[in-house]
Design a protein around this motif. Sequence first.
Motif, PDB file in Angstrom:
ATOM      1  N   LEU A 223       0.805  -1.225   0.000  1.00  0.00           N
ATOM      2  CA  LEU A 223       0.000   0.000   0.000  1.00  0.00           C
ATOM      3  C   LEU A 223       0.838   1.275   0.000  1.00  0.00           C
ATOM      4  CD1 LEU A 223      -2.631  -1.107   2.686  1.00  0.00           C
ATOM      5  CD2 LEU A 223      -2.880  -1.196   0.194  1.00  0.00           C
ATOM      6  N   ASP A 224       2.125   1.156  -0.276  1.00  0.00           N
ATOM      7  CA  ASP A 224       3.015   2.320  -0.236  1.00  0.00           C
ATOM      8  C   ASP A 224       2.521   3.476  -1.104  1.00  0.00           C
ATOM      9  OD1 ASP A 224       4.444  -0.396  -0.150  1.00  0.00           O
ATOM     10  OD2 ASP A 224       5.879   0.899   0.900  1.00  0.00           O
ATOM     11  N   PHE A 225       1.880   3.160  -2.224  1.00  0.00           N
ATOM     12  CA  PHE A 225       1.438   4.195  -3.160  1.00  0.00           C
ATOM     13  C   PHE A 225       0.403   5.133  -2.552  1.00  0.00           C
ATOM     14  CE2 PHE A 225      -1.731   0.925  -3.595  1.00  0.00           C
ATOM     15  CZ  PHE A 225      -2.913   1.590  -3.901  1.00  0.00           C
ATOM     16  N   LEU A 226      -0.264   4.709  -1.497  1.00  0.00           N
ATOM     17  CA  LEU A 226      -1.320   5.535  -0.906  1.00  0.00           C
ATOM     18  C   LEU A 226      -0.782   6.743  -0.149  1.00  0.00           C
ATOM     19  CD1 LEU A 226      -3.728   2.760   0.431  1.00  0.00           C
ATOM     20  CD2 LEU A 226      -4.137   4.302  -1.503  1.00  0.00           C
ATOM     21  N   LEU A 227       0.482   6.701   0.245  1.00  0.00           N
ATOM     22  CA  LEU A 227       1.048   7.826   0.997  1.00  0.00           C
ATOM     23  C   LEU A 227       1.018   9.112   0.178  1.00  0.00           C
ATOM     24  CD1 LEU A 227       2.317   8.566   3.713  1.00  0.00           C
ATOM     25  CD2 LEU A 227       4.553   8.081   2.711  1.00  0.00           C
ATOM     26  N   ALA A 228       1.226   8.997  -1.122  1.00  0.00           N
ATOM     27  CA  ALA A 228       1.253  10.177  -1.985  1.00  0.00           C
ATOM     28  C   ALA A 228      -0.081  10.920  -1.984  1.00  0.00           C
ATOM     29  CB  ALA A 228       1.617   9.762  -3.408  1.00  0.00           C
ATOM     30  N   TYR A 229      -1.192  10.193  -1.806  1.00  0.00           N
ATOM     31  CA  TYR A 229      -2.506  10.832  -1.815  1.00  0.00           C
ATOM     32  C   TYR A 229      -2.765  11.630  -0.543  1.00  0.00           C
ATOM     33  CZ  TYR A 229      -3.430   7.952  -5.905  1.00  0.00           C
ATOM     34  OH  TYR A 229      -3.371   7.366  -7.148  1.00  0.00           O
ATOM     35  N   SER A 230      -1.888  11.509   0.432  1.00  0.00           N
ATOM     36  CA  SER A 230      -1.983  12.324   1.650  1.00  0.00           C
ATOM     37  C   SER A 230      -0.947  13.438   1.631  1.00  0.00           C
ATOM     38  CB  SER A 230      -1.763  11.443   2.888  1.00  0.00           C
ATOM     39  OG  SER A 230      -0.410  11.015   2.973  1.00  0.00           O
ATOM     40  N   ASP A 231      -0.428  13.741   0.424  1.00  0.00           N
ATOM     41  CA  ASP A 231       0.669  14.708   0.287  1.00  0.00           C
ATOM     42  C   ASP A 231       1.879  14.277   1.113  1.00  0.00           C
ATOM     43  OD1 ASP A 231      -0.834  16.342  -1.437  1.00  0.00           O
ATOM     44  OD2 ASP A 231      -1.723  17.414   0.248  1.00  0.00           O
ATOM     45  N   ASN A 232       2.044  12.965   1.215  1.00  0.00           N
ATOM     46  CA  ASN A 232       3.158  12.350   1.946  1.00  0.00           C
ATOM     47  C   ASN A 232       3.188  12.716   3.430  1.00  0.00           C
ATOM     48  OD1 ASN A 232       4.351  10.920  -0.296  1.00  0.00           O
ATOM     49  ND2 ASN A 232       4.961  12.929  -1.078  1.00  0.00           N
ATOM     50  N   GLU A 233       2.044  13.136   3.952  1.00  0.00           N
ATOM     51  CA  GLU A 233       1.961  13.514   5.370  1.00  0.00           C
ATOM     52  C   GLU A 233       1.375  12.402   6.218  1.00  0.00           C
ATOM     53  OE1 GLU A 233       3.072  16.315   6.725  1.00  0.00           O
ATOM     54  OE2 GLU A 233       3.746  17.126   4.807  1.00  0.00           O
ATOM     55  N   GLY A 234       0.755  11.388   5.597  1.00  0.00           N
ATOM     56  CA  GLY A 234       0.084  10.327   6.328  1.00  0.00           C
ATOM     57  C   GLY A 234      -1.363  10.674   6.627  1.00  0.00           C
ATOM     58  N   TYR A 235      -2.084   9.697   7.153  1.00  0.00           N
ATOM     59  CA  TYR A 235      -3.520   9.849   7.392  1.00  0.00           C
ATOM     60  C   TYR A 235      -3.813   9.968   8.882  1.00  0.00           C
ATOM     61  CZ  TYR A 235      -3.858   8.446   2.532  1.00  0.00           C
ATOM     62  OH  TYR A 235      -3.717   8.393   1.160  1.00  0.00           O
ATOM     63  N   ASP A 236      -4.722  10.890   9.201  1.00  0.00           N
ATOM     64  CA  ASP A 236      -5.105  11.099  10.602  1.00  0.00           C
ATOM     65  C   ASP A 236      -5.980   9.955  11.110  1.00  0.00           C
ATOM     66  OD1 ASP A 236      -3.956  13.820  10.808  1.00  0.00           O
ATOM     67  OD2 ASP A 236      -5.497  14.292   9.326  1.00  0.00           O
ATOM     68  N   ILE A 237      -6.828   9.428  10.225  1.00  0.00           N
ATOM     69  CA  ILE A 237      -7.720   8.322  10.577  1.00  0.00           C
ATOM     70  C   ILE A 237      -7.679   7.310   9.439  1.00  0.00           C
ATOM     71  CG2 ILE A 237     -10.082   7.601  11.104  1.00  0.00           C
ATOM     72  CD1 ILE A 237     -10.611  10.546  11.956  1.00  0.00           C
ATOM     73  N   ILE A 238      -7.397   6.064   9.775  1.00  0.00           N
ATOM     74  CA  ILE A 238      -7.480   4.977   8.801  1.00  0.00           C
ATOM     75  C   ILE A 238      -8.565   4.026   9.291  1.00  0.00           C
ATOM     76  CG2 ILE A 238      -6.301   3.053   7.684  1.00  0.00           C
ATOM     77  CD1 ILE A 238      -3.665   4.539   8.102  1.00  0.00           C
ATOM     78  N   PHE A 239      -9.615   3.872   8.494  1.00  0.00           N
ATOM     79  CA  PHE A 239     -10.707   2.970   8.857  1.00  0.00           C
ATOM     80  C   PHE A 239     -10.630   1.712   8.014  1.00  0.00           C
ATOM     81  CE2 PHE A 239     -14.932   1.159   8.312  1.00  0.00           C
ATOM     82  CZ  PHE A 239     -15.304   0.966   9.638  1.00  0.00           C
ATOM     83  N   MET A 240     -10.784   0.562   8.677  1.00  0.00           N
ATOM     84  CA  MET A 240     -10.791  -0.717   7.979  1.00  0.00           C
ATOM     85  C   MET A 240     -11.966  -1.557   8.464  1.00  0.00           C
ATOM     86  SD  MET A 240      -6.820  -1.882   7.616  1.00  0.00           S
ATOM     87  CE  MET A 240      -6.446  -1.975   9.351  1.00  0.00           C
ATOM     88  N   GLY A 241     -12.844  -1.899   7.539  1.00  0.00           N
ATOM     89  CA  GLY A 241     -13.960  -2.781   7.856  1.00  0.00           C
ATOM     90  C   GLY A 241     -13.959  -3.960   6.902  1.00  0.00           C
ATOM     91  N   PRO A 242     -12.968  -4.854   7.022  1.00  0.00           N
ATOM     92  CA  PRO A 242     -12.868  -5.974   6.079  1.00  0.00           C
ATOM     93  C   PRO A 242     -14.085  -6.887   6.152  1.00  0.00           C
ATOM     94  CG  PRO A 242     -11.362  -6.283   7.924  1.00  0.00           C
ATOM     95  CD  PRO A 242     -11.919  -4.911   8.050  1.00  0.00           C
ATOM     96  N   PRO A 243     -14.445  -7.502   5.027  1.00  0.00           N
ATOM     97  CA  PRO A 243     -15.581  -8.445   5.044  1.00  0.00           C
ATOM     98  C   PRO A 243     -15.334  -9.580   6.035  1.00  0.00           C
ATOM     99  CG  PRO A 243     -14.839  -8.006   2.786  1.00  0.00           C
ATOM    100  CD  PRO A 243     -13.821  -7.410   3.697  1.00  0.00           C
TER     101      PRO A 243
END
Length: 200
Positions: free
Chosen positions: A105-125
């Motif tokens: 999932l490294d590519f997702l960091l760029a979508y946060s302007d490389n600052e990271g996410y304040d909240i990560i929600f995961m609701g896997p099936p």
Amino acid sequence: MRIIAGTARGRRIFSVSKNLPVKPISDRIKQSLFDILRPRITGAMMLDLFAGTGNVSLEALSRGALRTVMLDREPACIKNIHRNLEHLGFAERAKVIRGDVLKPLDFLLAYSDNEGYDIIFMGPPYRDINNKMLALSEPALKNVAEARLLAPNGIIVLQTHKTEDFAVPDTLEIYRVEKYGDTLVHFLRAKIQKDEPAHV
């Protein structure tokens, strides 16, 4: 499903086919979750993994989250999330990506302007289309930790069935758990690393 509070309060959220392994978060759990998250929502950068209908992200946007990134592997879910974003007027504040949480999932960091996410929600099936129990929480947490997606002081919210066991990566710790019937909601944060003892 409807938005509970905020600028889109009472507005409808479109769902997906019941044939898909998608179980939207219940209104009861969603209300409790956002009561807990209230101090963190305004201006937050959010990542929604196994996004499904986008229910949690849409609620966050309604309540003042700055932006949200939603990831799901099902084309029907992606299409439905876009529909919900347009319907609610949130399209400009969201990025929707088709992808697999169980891959790097490294590519997702760029979508946060490389600052990271304040909240990560995961609701896997909990189950697949054949009603077979799944165990997706552990590999998903591992990938999130390895990609270093949390912002400083960010948190992960993980929804699981009460019977699912999982190991927590060494860099994370669970600091709160809420129980709702057969569902557990785990709150995780970065573990404070103790300094190595000084060598004499």
